[in-house]
Design an enzyme around this catalytic site. Sequence first.
Site, short mmCIF file in Angstrom:
data_model
loop_
_atom_site.label_atom_id
_atom_site.label_comp_id
_atom_site.label_asym_id
_atom_site.label_seq_id
_atom_site.Cartn_x
_atom_site.Cartn_y
_atom_site.Cartn_z
N HIS A 81 -2.48 -19.27 -9.04
CA HIS A 81 -3.63 -18.60 -8.42
C HIS A 81 -3.79 -17.18 -8.93
CE1 HIS A 81 -6.52 -17.39 -5.36
NE2 HIS A 81 -6.57 -18.63 -4.96
N GLY A 163 -6.97 5.13 -1.72
CA GLY A 163 -5.67 5.15 -2.36
C GLY A 163 -5.70 5.78 -3.74
N PRO A 164 -4.57 5.78 -4.42
CA PRO A 164 -4.45 6.45 -5.73
C PRO A 164 -5.24 5.74 -6.83
CG PRO A 164 -2.45 5.22 -5.23
CD PRO A 164 -3.29 5.16 -4.00
N PRO A 169 3.26 0.20 -9.13
CA PRO A 169 4.04 -0.47 -10.19
C PRO A 169 4.51 -1.87 -9.82
CG PRO A 169 5.27 1.35 -9.19
CD PRO A 169 3.86 1.48 -8.72
N GLY A 172 0.91 -3.64 -7.01
CA GLY A 172 -0.43 -3.81 -7.56
C GLY A 172 -1.51 -3.14 -6.74
#
Length: 540
Positions: A81, A163-164, A169, A172
């Site tokens: 998936h 968020g950033p 890392p 995801g």
Amino acid sequence: MPTVECVPNFSEGRRQEVVDAIADCARRTPGVRLLGAERDPDHNRCVITFAGEPDAVVAAALSCAGKARELIDLREHRGEHPRMGAADVIPFVPIEGIDMAGCVELARRCARRIGDELEIPVYLYGEAATREERRNLSNVREGEFEGLREKIGVDPARDPDFGPRRIHPTAGATAVGARFFLIAYNVNLQSKDLKLAKRIAKAIREKDGGMPGVRALGLELKDKGCVQVSMNLVDYRQTSPAQAYARIAELAAAEGVEIRESEIIGLVPQEALELCARQTMEMKKLRGPDNASQVWLNQFAMETLKLQEFAPQEQIIELKLSDFSPEPPARFAYLKEVGRFLDDLASAAPTPGGGAAAAVLGATGCALGEMVANLTVGKKKYAEVQEQVKADLKALEELRPRVLQLFIEDAQAFDAFGQAGAMPKDTDIQKAERKLAMQAALKGATESPEKTARLCLEALKHVAAIAKVGNRHAISDCGVGALSLFAGINAAVLNMRINLPGIEDGDFKARFGKLADTYESEARTLLESTLSVVRAAIGS
């Protein structure tokens, strides 16, 4: 009470301990019920479903996402998936007492918290999307984890909503949205031809000109030795599982392939199954029984769709939530204990019974009288009656624990009667001893409710006195307190009367029979006078 469903998808379907750890985050969240946790090893993906109060559902979603970030490393993830995040997709679905706009607000609040607190980039999709191109989840997830890792922070089109501007890392990115009830529906073909499954998926999915509201993929199921058309039906009112099944069957038959089975992953509304049954009957020109029941329609849909391992009680959301009782607010946490008492009262055990209930009713009436007194004491408007109300309050404060203690005494008295009845009766001596014990136990079982009735009557006099002078804004509570005490008195009297016929001591029977009559009569007079005062005060 507003109820929201959340159906987050996580990129783990092979390690049961990880799935359990994520599901436990939802299970432990007050105000939330965990409805299901399904995993698919081929997809290497799991779906955790929970529902509850809006704020609690947001808290559960955040907790689950945090656990996924901790336990899942997408650099090592492989599955059939598409995915871009450990917590891949988090949709909010309105169930009851909340509309789509409310779920959009919840989705955006959750997305912000995931971005800020977990430092994971978040994309809004579905009804919560801030960009039209992001309404479709497949657009958001394009390129998956590996592709997004290269583009985020470089291509403005791939900037997250919260968020950033960099990929996490290991965890995801996450898509958070709001949507109508989505049905995850898969059809397995009696074939190993992956190209066939992909051709059928393309033919039926909406974006390629297929069926409205259908998102589909062709997948290989190595462990089952077949291929699958995996679908998300985003609006079963546009395309139902029955319509998708029929179209897939038609396309597969054109290439000499039959449908092996189908499956619904997670939950489905009752309405959707009924719709499938009726549509199938119409397509096959069949007629079901007049006024067909839900059970019949469900069974018909399950058989005609070849649904495997479908459990109505566990997968039809209305059945799953039928007994849902969310966690009470912290202030009312004791309701759990009240619930345990009621469960015990409702059980087949002989105690606690009516006598114990009489004590609880009486104690409740005392407490309501105390409440009105406390709302009267210290108020300038009622300065002239302060001493009287204080005296009634003190009396009720002393009576309440005494009445409640009779809960235990009543249960013990009944238990003593049961123990006497269980005594041996093989010899004349044993029979005589058993008879004496049973007579003593019957008297004890009569004396206990007599105490309850006597103390409740005394309390009713104080509640009646408070009703005449107490805080007018709480006068109805005096009425409820009087009714509770009246019920307690009459319940206790009934427990006295049921024992009297079995008692051989004539003087005892006469004395307690007369007491029962007195308590009933005096309680009726006090109740009527109190309710008359209450009704006059509230103008009815």
